[in-house]
Design a protein around this motif. Structure first.
Motif, PDB file in Angstrom:
ATOM      1  N   VAL A  72     148.195 -22.093   1.796  1.00  9.99           N
ATOM      2  CA  VAL A  72     149.121 -21.449   0.869  1.00  9.99           C
ATOM      3  C   VAL A  72     149.243 -19.981   1.261  1.00  9.99           C
ATOM      4  O   VAL A  72     148.243 -19.273   1.363  1.00  9.99           O
ATOM      5  CB  VAL A  72     148.616 -21.579  -0.585  1.00  9.99           C
ATOM      6  CG1 VAL A  72     149.489 -20.756  -1.532  1.00  9.99           C
ATOM      7  CG2 VAL A  72     148.611 -23.043  -1.008  1.00  9.99           C
ATOM      8  N   ASN A  98     155.382 -32.332  -6.965  1.00  5.55           N
ATOM      9  CA  ASN A  98     156.799 -31.969  -6.893  1.00  5.55           C
ATOM     10  C   ASN A  98     157.471 -32.302  -8.205  1.00  5.55           C
ATOM     11  O   ASN A  98     157.273 -33.385  -8.766  1.00  5.55           O
ATOM     12  CB  ASN A  98     157.473 -32.722  -5.748  1.00  5.55           C
ATOM     13  CG  ASN A  98     157.019 -32.227  -4.387  1.00  5.55           C
ATOM     14  OD1 ASN A  98     157.227 -31.072  -4.043  1.00  5.55           O
ATOM     15  ND2 ASN A  98     156.368 -33.096  -3.622  1.00  5.55           N
ATOM     16  N   SER A 106     157.508 -17.335  -5.336  1.00  7.93           N
ATOM     17  CA  SER A 106     156.108 -17.749  -5.261  1.00  7.93           C
ATOM     18  C   SER A 106     155.357 -17.094  -6.407  1.00  7.93           C
ATOM     19  O   SER A 106     155.256 -15.859  -6.468  1.00  7.93           O
ATOM     20  CB  SER A 106     155.491 -17.343  -3.920  1.00  7.93           C
ATOM     21  OG  SER A 106     156.113 -18.026  -2.856  1.00  7.93           O
ATOM     22  N   ASN A 153     155.900 -22.758  -6.540  1.00  5.85           N
ATOM     23  CA  ASN A 153     157.016 -22.407  -5.668  1.00  5.85           C
ATOM     24  C   ASN A 153     158.294 -22.956  -6.276  1.00  5.85           C
ATOM     25  O   ASN A 153     158.444 -24.175  -6.420  1.00  5.85           O
ATOM     26  CB  ASN A 153     156.810 -22.958  -4.263  1.00  5.85           C
ATOM     27  CG  ASN A 153     155.603 -22.343  -3.577  1.00  5.85           C
ATOM     28  OD1 ASN A 153     154.552 -22.971  -3.475  1.00  5.85           O
ATOM     29  ND2 ASN A 153     155.726 -21.118  -3.122  1.00  5.85           N
ATOM     30  N   THR A 191     151.098 -26.335  -6.621  1.00  7.83           N
ATOM     31  CA  THR A 191     149.900 -26.601  -5.834  1.00  7.83           C
ATOM     32  C   THR A 191     148.685 -26.233  -6.668  1.00  7.83           C
ATOM     33  O   THR A 191     148.529 -25.079  -7.079  1.00  7.83           O
ATOM     34  CB  THR A 191     149.892 -25.787  -4.528  1.00  7.83           C
ATOM     35  OG1 THR A 191     151.070 -26.078  -3.774  1.00  7.83           O
ATOM     36  CG2 THR A 191     148.664 -26.128  -3.688  1.00  7.83           C
ATOM     37  N   GLU A 242     145.943 -30.512  -4.364  1.00  8.71           N
ATOM     38  CA  GLU A 242     146.997 -31.506  -4.580  1.00  8.71           C
ATOM     39  C   GLU A 242     148.302 -30.813  -4.977  1.00  8.71           C
ATOM     40  O   GLU A 242     148.311 -29.822  -5.696  1.00  8.71           O
ATOM     41  CB  GLU A 242     146.581 -32.499  -5.658  1.00  8.71           C
ATOM     42  CG  GLU A 242     147.478 -33.712  -5.767  1.00  8.71           C
ATOM     43  CD  GLU A 242     146.841 -34.872  -6.506  1.00  8.71           C
ATOM     44  OE1 GLU A 242     147.574 -35.846  -6.777  1.00  8.71           O
ATOM     45  OE2 GLU A 242     145.632 -34.804  -6.818  1.00  8.71           O
ATOM     46  N   VAL A 243     149.417 -31.364  -4.488  1.00 11.33           N
ATOM     47  CA  VAL A 243     150.740 -30.801  -4.730  1.00 11.33           C
ATOM     48  C   VAL A 243     151.545 -31.748  -5.593  1.00 11.33           C
ATOM     49  O   VAL A 243     151.603 -32.961  -5.327  1.00 11.33           O
ATOM     50  CB  VAL A 243     151.489 -30.540  -3.405  1.00 11.33           C
ATOM     51  CG1 VAL A 243     152.889 -30.004  -3.670  1.00 11.33           C
ATOM     52  CG2 VAL A 243     150.708 -29.558  -2.539  1.00 11.33           C
ATOM     53  N   LYS A 273     157.651 -26.927  -6.802  1.00 17.29           N
ATOM     54  CA  LYS A 273     156.393 -27.629  -6.634  1.00 17.29           C
ATOM     55  C   LYS A 273     155.228 -26.800  -7.158  1.00 17.29           C
ATOM     56  O   LYS A 273     155.284 -25.571  -7.203  1.00 17.29           O
ATOM     57  CB  LYS A 273     156.150 -28.005  -5.174  1.00 17.29           C
ATOM     58  CG  LYS A 273     155.928 -26.836  -4.234  1.00 17.29           C
ATOM     59  CD  LYS A 273     155.671 -27.329  -2.809  1.00 17.29           C
ATOM     60  CE  LYS A 273     155.387 -26.165  -1.858  1.00 17.29           C
ATOM     61  NZ  LYS A 273     155.121 -26.639  -0.476  1.00 17.29           N
ATOM     62  N   GLN A 311     146.692 -21.793  -9.732  1.00 13.46           N
ATOM     63  CA  GLN A 311     147.788 -22.646  -9.289  1.00 13.46           C
ATOM     64  C   GLN A 311     148.870 -21.792  -8.633  1.00 13.46           C
ATOM     65  O   GLN A 311     149.113 -20.659  -9.051  1.00 13.46           O
ATOM     66  CB  GLN A 311     148.402 -23.396 -10.476  1.00 13.46           C
ATOM     67  CG  GLN A 311     147.426 -24.275 -11.223  1.00 13.46           C
ATOM     68  CD  GLN A 311     148.071 -25.008 -12.383  1.00 13.46           C
ATOM     69  OE1 GLN A 311     149.282 -24.925 -12.599  1.00 13.46           O
ATOM     70  NE2 GLN A 311     147.257 -25.727 -13.144  1.00 13.46           N
TER      71      GLN A 311
END
Length: 303
Positions: A50, A302, A32, A27, A6, A299-300, A4, A24
């Motif tokens: 985060v 995926n 990370s 993950n 973020t 905003e995330v 993902k 940004q």
């Protein structure tokens, strides 16, 4: 495993009340990765929950302030909170001096190891690799040396078809070899093909980050078939001349790159503070490429 992105900051040049500067968090496979670290990135991290102590790797695109001014403060906070594990920072030549000079001036004692890897201006290819993922870089076209990044998952093991495997009658000791894709022959002479008793590994995913850059067709070779593409779109079409002058892109140009690269989805960002909303960016990009997103900070996505 999750993959993902973020979005911590979507603005260009200066932070505003609604948009932070570029940063940004990626993950992927329990890794990370922070890409760029504009002013007040650590505040954005707290705001959007985060965990910055988990960051193992930081990728810096270039040394303009809206991409690096948050880095000294973030590292200072990591130290104050007792971080001990090593941190790797990859970026253009000068990133090490940029940080260490500030640390020396303010008397910051660095309580944990930082490993620097500085990139040549035109460098391309793999710059980081472990058993789960690989990261490649490629040159962008900006006023100073600037690097794009691509993150690819590596294929995992094949998955066992237990029913098919049990029917072979061979020992469980052969499972690992079969999962690796190899065929086997047991002590009784029974031959078992991996593809007959395993399922293919799950499809791998990929992400590419392109900021800041003028419209630059050579990057297409580095981002072909990407699952998710981030490409700067500082301006709309009527400011095209300004984009050329400053080595930035318009929303339409970002969409054209996504189309030519056969990307699956496109995120726009690095928006000039002159725009109150990004409706025109979205409309113009969608005349060329369908799957376009205008992210809000936090905003995330995926993959």
């Amino acid at each position: 495993m999750s993959f993902k992105v973020t979005i911590l900051g979507t603005g260009a040049a200066v932070p505003t009340l609604s948009r932070g500067t570029t940063s940004q968090m990626i993950n992927c496979q329990q890794r990370s990765i922070l890409i760029d670290c504009g002013e007040a990135t650590q505040i954005q991290m707290r705001k959007f929950k985060v965990k910055f102590q988990n960051v193992q790797l930081i990728l810096i695109s270039h040394l303009h302030g809206d991409h690096v001014f948050g880095l000294p403060g973030l590292i200072s906070t990591m130290q104050l909170l007792g971080r001990k594990k090593a941190l790797t920072i990859i970026g253009p030549k000068g990133i090490k001096a940029f940080l260490l000079t500030q640390f020396k001036i303010v008397g910051l004692y660095n309580g944990f190891p930082i490993h620097f890897s500085e990139l040549d201006e035109k460098q391309e290819g793999i710059i980081f690799e472990d058993k789960c993922l690989k990261i490649s870089t490629f040159p962008l076209k900006h006023r100073i040396p600037t690097h794009g990044y691509r993150i690819d998952e590596k294929p995992g093991k094949r998955r066992l078809n237990k029913q098919a495997f049990d029917q072979t009658g061979v020992s469980n000791s052969y499972i690992e070899k079969l999962l690796s894709g190899a065929d086997i022959k047991d002590n009784s002479g029974v031959i078992v093909k991996s593809e007959d008793v395993t399922y293919p590994h799950k499809p791998t995913k990929s992400y590419a980050f392109c900021s800041d850059t003028a419209y630059h067709l050579p990057i297409i070779n580095h981002i072909k078939n990407i699952d998710l593409l981030y490409h700067e779109a500082t301006f709309i079409d009527k400011e095209g001349d300004r984009a050329v002058e400053t080595y930035h892109s318009t929303a339409k140009q970002a969409a054209a790159i996504a189309l030519k690269a056969k990307a699956k989805r496109l995120i726009l960002g690095h928006f000039s503070a002159r725009y109150k909303n990004m409706e025109t960016h979205l409309e113009e990009a969608q005349t060329i490429f369908d799957s376009v997103f205008i992210p809000s900070d936090g905003e995330v996505f995926n993959i």
